[in-house]
Scaffold this motif. Structure first.
Motif, PDB file in Angstrom:
ATOM      1  N   ASP A 166       5.993  -3.208   6.765  1.00  0.00           N
ATOM      2  CA  ASP A 166       5.448  -2.390   7.846  1.00  0.00           C
ATOM      3  C   ASP A 166       6.151  -1.036   7.828  1.00  0.00           C
ATOM      4  O   ASP A 166       7.359  -0.952   8.082  1.00  0.00           O
ATOM      5  N   ALA A 167       5.391   0.007   7.525  1.00  0.00           N
ATOM      6  CA  ALA A 167       6.023   1.314   7.277  1.00  0.00           C
ATOM      7  C   ALA A 167       6.854   1.777   8.470  1.00  0.00           C
ATOM      8  O   ALA A 167       7.991   2.257   8.306  1.00  0.00           O
ATOM      9  N   ALA A 224       7.458   4.506   2.506  1.00  0.00           N
ATOM     10  CA  ALA A 224       8.518   4.223   3.476  1.00  0.00           C
ATOM     11  C   ALA A 224       9.719   3.571   2.797  1.00  0.00           C
ATOM     12  O   ALA A 224      10.871   3.903   3.071  1.00  0.00           O
ATOM     13  N   ASP A 274       0.835  -1.203   0.000  1.00  0.00           N
ATOM     14  CA  ASP A 274       0.000   0.000   0.000  1.00  0.00           C
ATOM     15  C   ASP A 274       0.872   1.257   0.000  1.00  0.00           C
ATOM     16  O   ASP A 274       2.105   1.182  -0.018  1.00  0.00           O
ATOM     17  N   ASN A 312       1.615   3.348   2.271  1.00  0.00           N
ATOM     18  CA  ASN A 312       2.535   3.501   3.408  1.00  0.00           C
ATOM     19  C   ASN A 312       3.814   2.705   3.183  1.00  0.00           C
ATOM     20  O   ASN A 312       4.927   3.211   3.395  1.00  0.00           O
ATOM     21  N   THR A 313       3.653   1.465   2.735  1.00  0.00           N
ATOM     22  CA  THR A 313       4.832   0.628   2.469  1.00  0.00           C
ATOM     23  C   THR A 313       5.685   1.246   1.355  1.00  0.00           C
ATOM     24  O   THR A 313       6.910   1.338   1.463  1.00  0.00           O
ATOM     25  N   SER A 348       1.703   9.180   2.159  1.00  0.00           N
ATOM     26  CA  SER A 348       1.485   8.225   3.248  1.00  0.00           C
ATOM     27  C   SER A 348       1.251   8.951   4.562  1.00  0.00           C
ATOM     28  O   SER A 348       2.164   9.577   5.106  1.00  0.00           O
ATOM     29  N   SER A 349       0.055   8.804   5.104  1.00  0.00           N
ATOM     30  CA  SER A 349      -0.232   9.469   6.385  1.00  0.00           C
ATOM     31  C   SER A 349       0.612   8.839   7.499  1.00  0.00           C
ATOM     32  O   SER A 349       1.047   9.529   8.422  1.00  0.00           O
ATOM     33  N   VAL A 350       0.880   7.540   7.384  1.00  0.00           N
ATOM     34  CA  VAL A 350       1.658   6.871   8.433  1.00  0.00           C
ATOM     35  C   VAL A 350       3.089   7.426   8.467  1.00  0.00           C
ATOM     36  O   VAL A 350       3.640   7.740   9.533  1.00  0.00           O
ATOM     37  N   VAL A 351       3.687   7.581   7.294  1.00  0.00           N
ATOM     38  CA  VAL A 351       5.070   8.079   7.236  1.00  0.00           C
ATOM     39  C   VAL A 351       5.131   9.535   7.709  1.00  0.00           C
ATOM     40  O   VAL A 351       6.003   9.916   8.504  1.00  0.00           O
TER      41      VAL A 351
END
Ligand code: BF8
Length: 636
Positions: A205-206, A78, A72, A74-75, A591-594
């Protein structure tokens, strides 16, 4: 909407219309032709790491949300970021490897072109690395320090930290990095690990990938740190020197040789040899002999150690050739635009590449090896003299712009200046003035230029704002180039732009150090690898105060960055606990996670975090706020 200016550098503004008239393409033309740039790439959601792709994630949620393998956004973001960090770490640490190998050769007596110039520094490094140097012969010390440095490229035991990171950090930071599992044990292995874990079908996993990226960034720090310190051993520890900067440093009546790139192993020898070949240049008609000038980080290296004038920084490297007065541009590694050979075709300029892994089509290649360095340097200078004979005087347009620049503020030089005020406790005057608020904090400016923003403008605007707010300013890399070219490394700039209390402190130190006036507004710490000098100063302050780095009112800013190396530097600044501003939107916004990890979660984990702000005035306000927050935390 008004069109963004290309640059605020007056020399570049003088030359750009001439380039246009002559039909010479520059970085700004190519940037304009590239627009609109790929939106997927800008967000970092384009994946090209396997040939099922390329894949890209639809940022609006209507199209694909996963690549063909299922990765996705995020991956993908990252992984792309971690690979950039690995690229940066590889570049800096390869530079460091060459320096360490050369020091080893010097220790073994096999590199006649080089010698140990700063024995005291070598012994103090050996102390730091626990090598008990006291009774050993200096060549033996050189060998042991070189081998301890090379161990950081070869150790296979994951639980033993890299020598340089461990020995240059606060104890608390060492523990934190170990706890998080991001302390590097071996630079090369960490870079390989990033490449391996980001291969298709590996780490998905980001947050975990980003921890790998942080470890890679710390490996970058390790490589930079040993590059800086061992370069000082071989070529001397910088001391303040008065010189000049901007393209007006080129001379009509001299053989102008521009040294460009990064590694002082090349530029130092070219400078040595050129000094001895002055008469040959004069015989060829150059009344003023040979004039060496610097570009990019090589420019910083020779400026701070030899007072050699700085011609320009990254974005304007083509402009040096467009003056028609550069007879040879000698390059080694990193940040050399492949475009320069095309520009040189319009003039007589020899572009000389020197490294087997860095060739440019259209350049003349003269291989540079440490064991035959002097012969290669001689051939390079001879080519420059020959080119001078072919120079077309009608095409010479040297802009009449240059500024005085006081360069060479190594950590040692700063301590020496402070010791003139308090010989027993040199840090005391600095710390007292930070505590009483005369100096609100310290800002380190680093990194490149980027045509996405007006060349030099972010650096200048933010620095002036911070100075007005009584923030002490340090600079390296092309940021240092900006300040040198635009007059901020002068005593006059301190008078003009420093807030009252900062001005008073800089004046007291400057007068005590015999400068007959204040220190310059911006203290030049050197090239990009020399960012480790600022860490050195910060760790000394932190140890003295008994706190970790993330408690200090210390911030970093790379307001015009572009390179993978700058991404790595910014990331280790965060890992060391610094609020770190970037003035170009990074290619992670998909990516919101990154984004959340780097701007918020990192603060909980490490104390440091990224601040993204493209408006320079807003950026300055955010940096001042970050400094104030730190001061509040310290109760000062
Ligand atoms: O290492 S600041 S453009 S020259 S990457 Fe390159 Fe960036 Fe300049 Fe120096 Ni650093």
């Amino acid at each position: 909407m008004s069109k963004m200016k290309n640059t605020i550098d007056p020399a570049v503004n003088y030359l750009l219309p001439l380039a246009k008239k002559a039909g010479i393409e520059t970085v700004w033309d190519r940037f304009a032709a590239m627009k609109p740039q790929c939106g997927f790439g800008e967000l970092g959601v384009c994946c090209r790491i396997c040939w099922k792709g390329p894949c890209r994630i639809d940022p609006f949620g209507n199209g694909p949300q996963r690549g063909v393998c299922g990765a996705d956004a995020n991956t993908i973001v990252a992984r792309n970021l971690a690979r950039m960090i690995a690229g940066g770490a590889a570049s800096h640490s390869d530079h460091g490897r060459h320096i360490a190998l050369t020091l080893l050769e010097v220790g073994e007596g096999h590199a006649p072109a080089y010698r140990i110039k700063d024995e005291q520094k070598l012994r103090s490094i050996a102390e730091k690395l626990n090598l008990a140097p006291a009774d050993k012969d200096i060549r033996q010390v050189a060998k042991e320090v070189a081998l301890a440095s090379l161990e950081d490229y070869s150790r296979q035991n994951y639980s033993i930290p890299c020598n340089w990171t461990k020995s240059t950090m606060t104890a608390e930071r060492v523990d934190k990095l170990l706890d998080l599992g991001i302390m590097p044990h071996n630079i090369d292995a960490v870079i390989a690990e990033i490449m391996a874990r980001t291969h298709v079908g590996c780490d998905a996993d980001a947050a975990n990938i980003l921890l790998g990226g942080l470890k890679g960034a710390l490996a970058d720090y390790n490589g930079m740190c040993l590059s800086t310190e061992l370069s000082d051993v071989l070529f001397g520890t910088p001391e303040p020197v008065v010189t000049t900067a901007n393209l007006g440093v080129l001379k009509e009546d001299a053989v102008n040789i521009a040294v460009h790139g990064h590694n002082p192993l090349l530029s130092e020898i070219v400078c040595d040899v050129a000094l001895k070949m002055n008469e040959e240049a004069k015989k060829a008609g150059a009344k003023e002999g040979i004039n060496i000038v610097g570009i990019c980080c090589t420019g910083n290296e020779v400026m701070m150690r030899r007072g050699i004038p700085l011609a320009t920084n990254y974005l304007s490297q083509e402009m040096a050739i467009i003056t028609g007065a550069v007879d040879a541009m000698v390059v080694d590694v990193q940040c050399i635009m492949p475009a320069i050979t095309g520009v040189a075709e319009c003039f007589h300029t020899e572009i000389i590449t020197t490294m087997p892994v860095n060739k440019i089509t259209g350049a003349t290649h003269i291989e540079f090896r440490e064991d035959s360095a002097i012969d290669s340097a001689r051939k390079i200078v001879e080519l420059a003299i020959d080119a001078f004979k072919r120079r077309d005087r009608r095409k010479v347009n040297i802009p009449d712009y240059k500024q005085t620049a006081i360069a060479g503020f190594s950590a040692e030089a700063i301590m020496a200046a402070l010791s003139k005020i308090d010989a027993k406790d040199p840090l005391k005057p600095l710390i007292d003035n930070i505590i009483n608020g005369n100096i609100q904090g310290i800002a380190l400016f680093a990194g490149c230029n980027n045509p996405r923003t007006t060349h030099d403008n972010n650096f200048m605007t933010i620095a002036k704002e911070l100075a007005k707010n009584n923030v002490l300013i340090l600079a390296t890399g092309c940021g240092a180039g900006t300040f040198a070219k635009n007059g901020l490394m002068t005593q006059e700039a301190t008078e003009a732009y420093a807030g009252d209390s900062l001005k008073a402190v800089l004046t007291t130190i400057g007068k005590a150090a015999g400068l007959n006036g204040p220190l310059p507004l911006v203290l030049h710490m050197g090239s990009c690898v020399d960012n480790s000098r600022a860490v050195n100063v910060a760790v000394t302050i932190a140890n003295k105060l008994g706190v970790d780095l993330d408690k200090l009112p210390l911030v970093a800013s790379a307001p015009e960055f572009m390179s993978e190396k700058a991404v790595a530097i910014g990331t280790w600044a965060v890992a060391l606990g610094l609020p770190t501003h970037i003035g170009i939107v990074p290619q992670i916004m998909g990516s919101s996670v990154v984004v959340e990890f780097l701007t918020e979660k990192a603060k909980d984990l490490l104390g440091g975090y990224f601040i993204v702000e493209t408006d320079p005035k807003q950026a300055a306000a955010k940096l001042v706020a970050a400094i104030k927050e730190r001061r509040k935390g310290l109760g000062i």
